[in-house]
Design a protein around this motif. Structure first.
Motif, PDB file in Angstrom:
ATOM      1  N   ALA A  73       0.860  -1.158  -0.082  1.00  0.00           N
ATOM      2  CA  ALA A  73       0.079  -0.115  -0.198  1.00  0.00           C
ATOM      3  C   ALA A  73       0.927   1.266  -0.144  1.00  0.00           C
ATOM      4  O   ALA A  73       1.963   1.292   0.751  1.00  0.00           O
ATOM      5  CB  ALA A  73      -0.752  -0.047   1.220  1.00  0.00           C
ATOM      6  N   VAL A  74       0.393   2.231  -0.778  1.00  0.00           N
ATOM      7  CA  VAL A  74       1.065   3.765  -0.849  1.00  0.00           C
ATOM      8  C   VAL A  74       0.284   4.632  -0.545  1.00  0.00           C
ATOM      9  O   VAL A  74      -1.006   4.797  -1.225  1.00  0.00           O
ATOM     10  CB  VAL A  74       1.617   3.675  -2.259  1.00  0.00           C
ATOM     11  N   CYS A  75       0.583   5.531   0.214  1.00  0.00           N
ATOM     12  CA  CYS A  75      -0.330   6.698   0.554  1.00  0.00           C
ATOM     13  C   CYS A  75       0.512   8.101   0.073  1.00  0.00           C
ATOM     14  O   CYS A  75       1.561   8.214   0.550  1.00  0.00           O
ATOM     15  CB  CYS A  75      -0.708   6.821   1.898  1.00  0.00           C
ATOM     16  N   VAL A  76      -0.213   8.840  -0.730  1.00  0.00           N
ATOM     17  CA  VAL A  76       0.527  10.335  -1.126  1.00  0.00           C
ATOM     18  C   VAL A  76      -0.403  11.464  -0.752  1.00  0.00           C
ATOM     19  O   VAL A  76      -1.575  11.325  -0.844  1.00  0.00           O
ATOM     20  CB  VAL A  76       0.581  10.263  -2.743  1.00  0.00           C
ATOM     21  N   ILE A  77       0.290  12.202   0.123  1.00  0.00           N
ATOM     22  CA  ILE A  77      -0.459  13.332   0.626  1.00  0.00           C
ATOM     23  C   ILE A  77      -0.504  14.362  -0.139  1.00  0.00           C
ATOM     24  O   ILE A  77       0.551  14.979  -0.646  1.00  0.00           O
ATOM     25  CB  ILE A  77       0.174  13.800   2.113  1.00  0.00           C
ATOM     26  N   LEU A  78      -1.697  14.784  -0.292  1.00  0.00           N
ATOM     27  CA  LEU A  78      -1.679  16.192  -1.221  1.00  0.00           C
ATOM     28  C   LEU A  78      -2.058  17.333  -0.170  1.00  0.00           C
ATOM     29  O   LEU A  78      -2.872  17.395   0.705  1.00  0.00           O
ATOM     30  CB  LEU A  78      -3.138  16.202  -1.971  1.00  0.00           C
ATOM     31  N   ALA A  79      -1.253  18.371  -0.332  1.00  0.00           N
ATOM     32  CA  ALA A  79      -1.143  19.423   0.828  1.00  0.00           C
ATOM     33  C   ALA A  79      -1.590  20.645   0.465  1.00  0.00           C
ATOM     34  O   ALA A  79      -1.322  20.990  -0.941  1.00  0.00           O
ATOM     35  CB  ALA A  79       0.208  19.407   1.399  1.00  0.00           C
ATOM     36  N   SER A  80      -2.112  21.668   1.229  1.00  0.00           N
ATOM     37  CA  SER A  80      -2.073  23.125   0.788  1.00  0.00           C
ATOM     38  C   SER A  80      -0.800  23.905   0.315  1.00  0.00           C
ATOM     39  O   SER A  80       0.254  23.557   1.101  1.00  0.00           O
ATOM     40  CB  SER A  80      -2.903  23.887   1.914  1.00  0.00           C
ATOM     41  N   GLY A  81      -0.894  24.750  -0.680  1.00  0.00           N
ATOM     42  CA  GLY A  81       0.119  25.387  -0.782  1.00  0.00           C
ATOM     43  C   GLY A  81       0.689  26.408   0.366  1.00  0.00           C
ATOM     44  O   GLY A  81       0.012  26.885   0.932  1.00  0.00           O
ATOM     45  N   GLY A  82       2.008  26.535   0.554  1.00  0.00           N
ATOM     46  CA  GLY A  82       2.465  27.036   1.726  1.00  0.00           C
ATOM     47  C   GLY A  82       2.898  26.170   2.900  1.00  0.00           C
ATOM     48  O   GLY A  82       3.705  26.492   3.932  1.00  0.00           O
ATOM     49  N   TYR A  83       2.219  24.842   2.942  1.00  0.00           N
ATOM     50  CA  TYR A  83       2.233  24.037   4.072  1.00  0.00           C
ATOM     51  C   TYR A  83       3.784  23.517   4.070  1.00  0.00           C
ATOM     52  O   TYR A  83       4.428  23.425   3.275  1.00  0.00           O
ATOM     53  CB  TYR A  83       1.450  22.890   4.051  1.00  0.00           C
ATOM     54  N   PRO A  84       4.457  23.563   5.063  1.00  0.00           N
ATOM     55  CA  PRO A  84       4.196  23.676   6.598  1.00  0.00           C
ATOM     56  C   PRO A  84       4.047  25.016   7.168  1.00  0.00           C
ATOM     57  O   PRO A  84       3.657  25.142   8.261  1.00  0.00           O
ATOM     58  CB  PRO A  84       4.928  22.495   7.229  1.00  0.00           C
TER      59      PRO A  84
END
Length: 419
Positions: free
Chosen positions: A328-339
């Motif tokens: 299993a593989v999980c790719v996180i989609l994050a907000s621009g500017g994070y962290p």
């Protein structure tokens, strides 16, 4: 059964997704939940910090088990409060959750019981900490003692970075009271590995290992985050090394907590570094990891509620816990500017176009019927496959189908397993 899950992130979405598979569960509530969780459970507007309201809800709605997801409520004693009011709960009590709540406590525990970890010193005085860093040089690791949403660890490659980290933590108080004390550690080199275990006192049942990607940018560049993606299992790490970590670190730590009068019951998360001298402890967490939970529970074949109940009822040693041999593989989609700072309320498109992945919501909300961003880490696109390569291809194909303004994600999740 009627279950109440506490939390609002991707970890809680994955826990609820796994619990929904159980025929013995009639209804799941989540406090407070998010837009994705609302599709699987009934969300109730109670904050994770409102312990008495949570307890009263559990009593009023005849909740059979409360499952606590996040670290802050555990460290602040939510399990103790619920138990005092007669509410069954899965998670460690406050005196055991300190293993995550105080890095100084944990480092001292590991030292006392000769459990492998990095050499360290702890400081309450800023000037003494600065003097120590200047004597040791860089690279060096600076850790805020308390909880800091996964961002309280700075791997300083230069002396200037180390001094800046100490100033931000101890003087500027960017993590509040969590930075009143710091741990300064030697820099360890090697591959990181996460092993989550169901634990009841000295009974330890490890889950499949996983590997997180902490830095925000490809190639492990940029500042630390809560985690930008993960995968399981770890075909490039020998089973003998995984077994060594379990036998020399995880089991002895559980036994040490019992000896200290702090028996741990719940999920014990070991963050490990595989060095040339063998596995060493980076940190312990007192709950499911995020985003490790998304891949680990994707591979669980045993009924999760049965494991929870066995853990709190002293039957964990008798459980037959089964795992898929897939990946299993999980790719996180994050907000621009994070962290760093980031906007909220941005519409998310393409969720209905996802084909082969489960999309776990982390920082989302509903606004006028539209799913919008509501956090730094927004979504966890998680796919299974016969191999890491197959699961990775599916996750990235679906990640590309999702769109929101400013969206960022790493393109190299799980590549270490394929090199």
């Amino acid at each position: 059964m009627r279950i109440l899950v506490i939390g609002k992130g991707g970890r809680e979405h994955a826990i609820i997704w796994a619990l929904k598979k159980s025929a013995s569960i009639a209804h799941i509530y989540c406090a407070p939940g998010n837009a994705g969780i609302a599709e699987l459970a009934e969300c109730v507007p109670i904050k994770e910090s409102e312990f008495q309201q949570i307890a009263q809800f559990a009593l009023d709605y005849a909740i059979d088990l409360v499952v606590v997801g996040p670290d802050d409520p555990l460290a602040d004693g939510i399990v103790d409060v619920l138990e005092e009011r007669g509410v069954p709960v899965f998670g460690p009590r406050k005196n055991a959750a300190i293993i995550e709540g105080s890095k100084v406590f944990t480092k001292d525990l590991l030292k006392k019981y000769n459990i492998p970890t990095a050499a360290y010193e702890s400081f309450e005085d800023y000037d003494a900490a600065i003097a120590y860093v200047r004597r040791q040089g860089a690279p060096i690791v600076i850790k805020a003692d308390g909880l800091a949403a996964g961002k309280g660890v700075i791997v300083a490659q230069t002396l200037e970075e180390a001094e800046q980290a100490l100033k931000e933590i101890m003087v500027d108080k960017v993590f509040g009271k969590s930075g009143s004390q710091v741990v300064i550690e030697e820099f360890l080199q090697g591959q990181e590995m996460s092993i989550l275990s169901f634990v009841d006192g000295d009974v330890v049942r490890p889950m499949v290992p996983s590997q997180d990607h902490k830095q925000v940018f490809d190639g492990d560049k940029g500042p630390n985050t809560g985690g930008m993606g993960t995968y399981s299992p770890l075909p490039h790490i020998a089973q003998s090394v995984i077994d060594e970590a379990i036998e020399t670190i995880i089991k002895p730590t559980a036994e040490a907590m019992v000896k200290e009068g702090r028996p741990f019951r719940g999920v014990l998360f070991a963050g490990l570094m595989i060095t040339k001298d063998g596995p060493k402890t980076i940190e312990f967490n007192a709950r499911f990891g995020d985003p490790e939970t998304q891949v680990v529970l994707s591979l669980l074949e045993t009924d999760l509620i049965d494991i929870f109940l066995a853990t709190i009822n002293g039957r964990l040693k008798d459980m037959d816990i089964r795992w898929s041999d897939e990946s299993a593989v999980c790719v996180i989609l994050a907000s621009g500017g994070y962290p760093g700072s980031y906007p909220k309320g941005i519409p998310i498109h393409g969720l209905d176009e996802v084909q082969e992945s489960v999309v776990f919501h982390a920082g989302t909300a509903l606004k006028d019927g539209q799913v919008v961003t509501d956090g730094g880490r927004v979504l966890g696109v998680t796919a299974r496959g016969a191999t890491i390569e197959e699961a990775r291809a599916k996750a990235y194909a679906d990640a590309e189908r999702i769109r929101f303004e400013g969206m960022q994600y790493r393109k190299d999740i799980a590549l270490k397993a394929l090199l």
